[in-house]
Design an enzyme around this catalytic site. Structure first.
Site, mmCIF file in Angstrom:
data_model
loop_
_atom_site.group_PDB
_atom_site.id
_atom_site.type_symbol
_atom_site.label_atom_id
_atom_site.label_comp_id
_atom_site.label_asym_id
_atom_site.label_seq_id
_atom_site.Cartn_x
_atom_site.Cartn_y
_atom_site.Cartn_z
ATOM 1 N N GLY A 125 0.818 -1.215 0.000
ATOM 2 C CA GLY A 125 0.000 0.000 0.000
ATOM 3 C C GLY A 125 0.851 1.264 0.000
ATOM 4 O O GLY A 125 0.527 2.248 -0.665
ATOM 5 N N GLU A 170 10.604 8.319 -29.223
ATOM 6 C CA GLU A 170 11.763 7.883 -30.027
ATOM 7 C C GLU A 170 11.481 6.590 -30.796
ATOM 8 O O GLU A 170 12.356 5.738 -30.942
ATOM 9 C CB GLU A 170 13.004 7.686 -29.140
ATOM 10 C CG GLU A 170 13.573 8.961 -28.556
ATOM 11 C CD GLU A 170 14.307 9.835 -29.592
ATOM 12 O OE1 GLU A 170 14.579 9.363 -30.700
ATOM 13 O OE2 GLU A 170 14.570 10.999 -29.261
ATOM 14 N N ASP A 219 11.465 -2.354 -37.326
ATOM 15 C CA ASP A 219 12.834 -1.993 -37.688
ATOM 16 C C ASP A 219 13.739 -3.227 -37.577
ATOM 17 O O ASP A 219 14.497 -3.549 -38.493
ATOM 18 C CB ASP A 219 13.333 -0.879 -36.753
ATOM 19 C CG ASP A 219 14.779 -0.481 -37.042
ATOM 20 O OD1 ASP A 219 15.141 -0.389 -38.233
ATOM 21 O OD2 ASP A 219 15.549 -0.270 -36.083
#
Lengths: 597, 597
Positions: A418, A441, A450
C-alpha cells in the site's frame, strides 16, 4: 544506502565487463584513465545527490505551468541545470576541439544515467541539449557550429528535437511543417510541432530547436524532409540572443509522468516570421536525424534502466527494514516479525528487478561502447562491423528496458505494498515516468518492424556480428563451467534463427511481420541473456576474499544470471515458435471484432 | 460508442454463456427474469453515464483534501452516490426480507462493474458499504441488523472494512488495535487503522466501520482477533445519528490512482472513548471476515476487469478514428493515411485487451454465479462442490485480472501513443487506478500461497470440481470442432497437475512455494483459457444471419479464443515446468545480493 546509484555495479560493467581500461588506451581517449573517470563519476554522483535528487518528488507534484504565455517551473530545476553546466557536463562527450571533455560515450551515457536516476525530468533538458548539439556537431557548417555549439555545450542554451506534429507522430512521412526559402538562403518556417520536450521555458537564455520540415516543392513523404536549426531567439550581430523568432507556445501537455519536463505544442510562423537555417543537405533531414537516432534510442533505453534502478534500490532498502510476517515454517505468531526480504517471494521480486536493471544497464552500456568502438576502430572493416552490430542492437536497447524495466518498477511498488501505491514514496513516480519509454523515439511496434522487417528479414546473416560476439562469450563461459547456460543460449539462438527464416520465407509482408513486436521482445531477452552470461563469466573469473562483501557481490551476479536463464530466457522459445508459425489471428482479425459494434 | 460498457458482451456472458435464465427459475430468484434484469441494467447504464462518468477525470485531478479536520470532496461524488441510493442499488443483492431486491450476485457484480467502469473512485464507496452490510447481514444479531442495515441499504450510511494497521498490512496476525470489554457488554476500542478506503468523509450521514481488534487477554495471532461494529457516530435513543464516536482522521493517503476514494489513517479512542459492538463470536473475527472475503476478492477482480474494459473501449474508438501511416505493402506516401486499426500490430494490441477483458469478465462473472449456485443448490453435496470450486477460483479471480487487465491498460495507452500518456485522455488514469488491484484484499503473493499452499498442496484431488467443469466444456467444444484447443487444454491441465504433484512431494514448505505466485498466474491463464473455450463453443453454436453484426460478434469471440490459446495459454507450460523443478534460485538468494551492499 544510496537511492539512485549503484557504483559497485557500474564499476563492474565499465571496467570488469566492458574493459573500459583498454578503450582508454586508444589515442582518442588517452587523456582519460580509470582514476579520472572514477573521479568524474564521483563529481556526478555528488551533484546528482545534492542538486537533482532532493526535489524530484516536489517537481512531480508541481509540474510546469502556462502563466501569461510563459512557462513557470519551480526554481530548483534551473539551479540543478546550472550546476550541471558549471561542472562542464553538457560537454562531457564532445571532442576537445569544440571544447568538450572527449569522454567515451559509454561514460557519458552513464553520467547522464546517474542524473536520470536522481531526477529524470530535469536530466531530460540536458539529454535533449546534448542530442541537438550532437547533430549540429555532425552536420553543421563551421559557421553554424561556431554560432551555437559553445553556448549549448556550456549549458547556457538548451536544445530540442521537433519531429512530431499533431497529425503525424509515428508517421514522419506525413509531417506538414513548411519551409519557404528566402533570398538570403535562410528559410521561413510555418506549422505546428507536438510533443516537444523542453520546447519552451525560461531555464536557458535561448532554445535551439532542431526542426523537421518540408521545403516548398519537395517530394512527398520521407524523401522530402529537411532539417533546420530554429532558435527561439535569433542571434544578433554579436552572436548573442536577439529578437524573438515567433515560435508560439500553444499549450503544455499534461503527462502521467516525467512531469517536470515541459512538453509543448509549438506554432511556428504564426504571428510573424520564424526563421530557420538548413542543417545538412536539403531533403536529407531524416537521414541526419537517424544518424543520431542510435544514440538517442540507446539513451531512452538507459533512462528506462535508470528509472527501474531507482525503484529497485528503494525497494531493496524498504525490504531490509520493513518487518512483516514470519517465515513459512514458523507457526508461532508470538515470535517477532521478520524483515520482508526474508520472504522468498519478496526476494523473487527483487531478483526480477536486479536481472532487468543490471541486464539492461549492461545492454545500454554495451551499445554505447559500440559508438566508442566505431570511433576508435582500427580498420574500416571493424568499423562496419560495429556499425552493423549497433544497428541491430539499437531497437533492442530502446525497447527491451522500456518493457522489462517498467515491469521492474511495477514490482518495486509491489514490495512496498500500500505504501508503494502512495505518492509519499518514489516508486510509483518511477513507474509513471518509465511508462513513456515505450512510446517516444519510435514506439515498441516501430522498433519491432525496424528489427525484424528492416534488419533481419534480409536473412540470418544479419546476425553474424552478434553471433560472433556471443560465440566468444560462450567459449569463455564454458571454460568457467557455465555449460547449462551455454547450451540454452545456443538453443535460443537457433530458435530465433528459425523464426527469422520463416519470416523471410513468407511473401506477405504484413503477415510475416504480424508478430514483429513479440519477436523483438524475445530477441531482446536473448541478447540480455548473452550479456548475463558474460557477467556470470566475469564473476566466475574473480577471486574475492572468502567471506568478503566482494564475494557476495560476485555470487549475486552468478545467481542473477541463473535467474535470468531459468525464469526469463526460458520464455522465448514459445514466442519464437509463434513467430515462426506465421500466425494470422491478428492479421485476419476484422476491425469490427473489437469493442461495441 | 459507449466508453464504459459493452452490453452485447455482457448479455453474452450472462445469458448465452452462464445461462442466467435457468438461475432465474430457481425459487430464490423467480421474481426476476431476463426482461427485468435487462431493464435494471439499462437503468444502471443510464445512471452511470449521467451521474458517474462525466466527472471521473475531474475527480482524479481534484482528490479529497483534509481541511480543518474534515475531508473535502467535490460535490459530484455525493450527488452520484445519492442517485445510486435513490435507485435502490445499494440493496440490489440483498434479500427481500431486509428490503433488498434479491438479485443474483452475478447480476449485482456486473451492476457494480458498470459503475466501476464509469468512475471507479466513486463506485468504491458503494462497494465497501455493500461489503460491510453483507457482513452485518451474515453475522449480526437481529438488533444489530435492525439498527444499521436499513440506512446502509438505503445508501444513507456508508460502510468500511478496517483491517490493516501501519505495522500490519499483509500480516493480520500482528494487528494491535485493542478492545476492552465494558460492563454493558460493549467495548472500548483504541488503536490505529491504516489504508481505510472511505474511512472518513461527509458524503453520508454516518459511517459504519467493520473493525478487527483484539479483546484484552485474547490469544496472540490470528486466533485472538474479533470483529466489531464501530460507527463514526453512535446511535441515539431513536436509533439516529448521535454523538461522535471519537474516531479521529489522522491523515489521508495520496495515491497514484483511485484518487477520488478517500484513503485514511484512523485513530480510535485517542481523544475520548470509541465504542464498538462485537459482531459474531469473540476471537472469530477473521473467520467472519473471510466468510465475505471470496465476494470481496472477486469484486476486486471485477474492478480490475472494468478498468481494463474502459481503457479498451477508449482505445478501440481511437484506433478507428486516428489516421496514421499506411499498410505495410503501400510504399506510395502520397496516398492517404489509414486509421491505425488497419495496422496488424494495433489489432494485436486490441486483441490482447479483448482477450484479457472478456476473459476476465467471464471469470469474475462465473465466480459470482457460484455464489448464487451455493445459495440455490438443491443438495448439500452440490453446495459443497460449488463452495470448493469458488474457494479454488477466488485467488484466481482476484489476481489474474489484476495482472492481465493492468497489462491491457498498458496497451490501451500504447495505442494512443503520446496522447495516451497525457491526462487529457482517460487511458492513463485507468492504468493508474488498476495498479492497486495487485495489492489490496491480499497481495498477489498472498493469493499465490493461498492457492498453491493452502488449497492445492493437499493434492490434485482439490482440482476435481474444476476438472469436472472443464471436462464438460471440452466435450461440447469437441462437438463443435475445437479439437486443437481441447487438446491444448488437456495438456495444460496435465502440466499444472505435474507441478502440483512436485510441490506436494517437497518437504520444505518454503522451497515448494518459492514460485507460488508464478504458479497462480499460469494457473489463472489455464482457467481463463477454459472460459474462452466455453465462449468459443457458445459462439460456434449460435446461428446468426450471414453478414449481420451478430455474425461478426461471434466470429470475434472465436478469434479471441484462438488468440488466447495461441498467444497466452502457450506460455504456461514453461511456468509449470519451472514450478515443478522446485527451482531454488530465489530461495537461496542472500539478502545481501541486492542493491548496494
Amino acid at each position: 544506502m544510496s537511492e539512485f546509484v549503484d557504483r559497485r555495479n557500474l564499476d563492474f560493467v565499465l571496467f570488469e565487463m566492458l574493459d573500459l581500461d583498454t578503450l582508454l588506451t586508444t589515442p582518442r581517449y588517452e587523456e582519460h584513465d580509470r582514476e579520472s573517470v572514477t573521479a568524474m563519476l564521483d563529481v556526478v554522483e555528488g551533484i546528482a545527490g545534492t542538486n537533482f535528487l532532493p526535489f524530484a518528488a516536489k517537481l512531480d507534484a508541481n509540474e510546469p505551468k502556462f502563466v501569461d504565455g510563459k512557462v513557470e517551473i519551480i526554481p530548483e530545476v534551473g539551479e540543478a541545470l546550472s550546476a550541471l553546466g558549471e561542472a562542464g557536463l553538457f560537454a562531457a562527450g564532445f571532442d576537445e576541439a569544440v571544447g568538450g571533455l572527449q569522454l567515451p560515450w559509454v561514460v557519458t551515457t552513464n553520467i547522464n544515467g546517474i542524473f536520470t536516476a536522481a531526477n529524470l525530468s530535469v536530466a531530460n533538458y540536458a539529454f535533449l541539449t546534448v542530442g541537438a548539439a550532437n547533430m549540429l556537431s555532425a552536420f553543421g557548417t563551421d559557421e553554424q557550429k561556431e554560432a551555437y555549439l559553445p553556448n549549448m555545450l556550456a549549458g547556457k542554451w538548451f536544445g530540442t528535437m521537433c519531429l512530431s506534429e499533431p497529425q503525424a507522430g509515428s508517421s514522419l512521412a506525413d509531417i506538414k511543417t513548411k519551409a519557404v526559402r528566402k533570398e538570403d538562403g535562410t528559410f521561413s518556417l510555418s506549422g505546428s510541432k507536438m510533443w516537444i520536450s523542453g520546447g519552451d521555458h525560461e531555464l536557458s537564455d535561448n532554445i535551439i530547436h532542431m526542426v523537421l520540415a518540408r521545403i516548398e516543392g519537395a517530394p512527398v513523404g520521407t524523401r522530402g524532409i529537411s532539417l533546420f536549426i530554429v532558435p527561439r531567439y535569433r542571434l544578433n550581430e554579436a552572436g548573442e540572443r536577439g529578437e524573438w523568432n515567433n515560435i508560439a507556445l500553444a499549450g503544455l501537455n499534461h503527462k502521467m509522468g516525467q512531469r517536470g519536463t515541459t512538453n509543448c505544442l509549438l506554432n511556428f510562423g504564426e504571428s510573424g516570421e520564424t526563421v530557420g537555417y538548413l542543417l545538412g543537405e536539403e531533403n536529407k533531414g531524416l537521414a541526419c536525424m537517424f544518424h543520431m537516432m542510435n544514440e538517442a534510442r540507446v539513451g531512452v533505453g538507459q533512462a528506462s534502466v535508470m528509472s527501474a534502478l531507482a525503484g529497485y534500490l528503494h525497494a531493496v532498502g524498504y525490504a531490509r527494514e520493513r518487518p512483516q510476517g514470519r517465515p513459512a515454517g514458523v507457526k508461532d505468531q508470538s515470535t517477532p516479525q521478520v524483515p520482508i526480504i526474508e520472504h522468498t517471494d519478496v526476494r523473487r521480486m527483487l531478483m526480477a528487478q536486479k536481472a532487468a536493471v543490471e541486464g539492461g544497464l549492461s545492454l545500454t552500456s554495451y551499445c554505447s561502447l559500440l559508438v566508442d568502438k566505431q570511433k576508435t576502430a582500427e580498420s574500416a572493416e571493424d568499423r562496419a562491423e560495429y556499425d552493423e552490430l549497433l544497428g541491430l542492437l539499437t531497437p533492442v536497447a530502446k525497447s527491451w528496458p522500456s518493457e522489462h524495466c517498467l515491469e521492474a518498477n511495477k514490482w518495486a511498488i509491489q514490495i512496498l505494498g500500500g505504501y508503494g501505491y502512495t505518492r509519499d514514496y518514489p516508486v510509483e513516480r518511477h513507474y509513471r515516468d518509465n511508462r513513456l519509454n515505450h512510446i517516444h523515439e519510435g514506439t515498441f511496434g516501430i522498433q519491432g518492424r525496424d528489427l525484424l522487417g528492416r534488419k533481419l528479414r534480409a536473412g540470418v546473416s544479419a546476425l553474424a556480428p552478434l553471433r560472433k560476439q556471443i560465440a566468444s562469450t560462450i567459449e569463455t563461459a564454458r571454460a568457467h563451467g557455465l555449460n547449462a547456460e551455454c547450451d540454452q543460449m545456443e538453443k535460443a539462438l537457433a530458435s530465433a534463427e528459425k523464426a527469422i527464416e520463416a519470416v523471410r520465407g513468407c511473401d506477405e509482408e504484413n503477415l510475416s511481420l504480424a508478430n514483429a513486436t513479440l519477436f523483438l521482445d524475445a530477441f531482446g531477452t536473448v541478447v540480455v541473456a548473452w550479456l548475463w552470461l558474460w557477467q556470470a563469466s566475469v564473476a566466475k573469473q574473480a577471486s574475492p576474499e572468502a567471506g568478503s562483501s566482494e564475494e557476495t557481490f560476485y555470487k549475486g551476479k552468478i545467481a542473477a544470471a541463473q535467474y535470468f536463464f531459468r525464469y526469463e530466457l526460458s520464455k522465448v522459445f514459445n514466442t519464437f515458435e509463434l513467430v515462426a508459425s506465421l500466425d494470422d489471428t491478428c492479421e485476419l482479425a476484422s476491425a469490427d471484432f473489437f469493442g461495441v459494434s
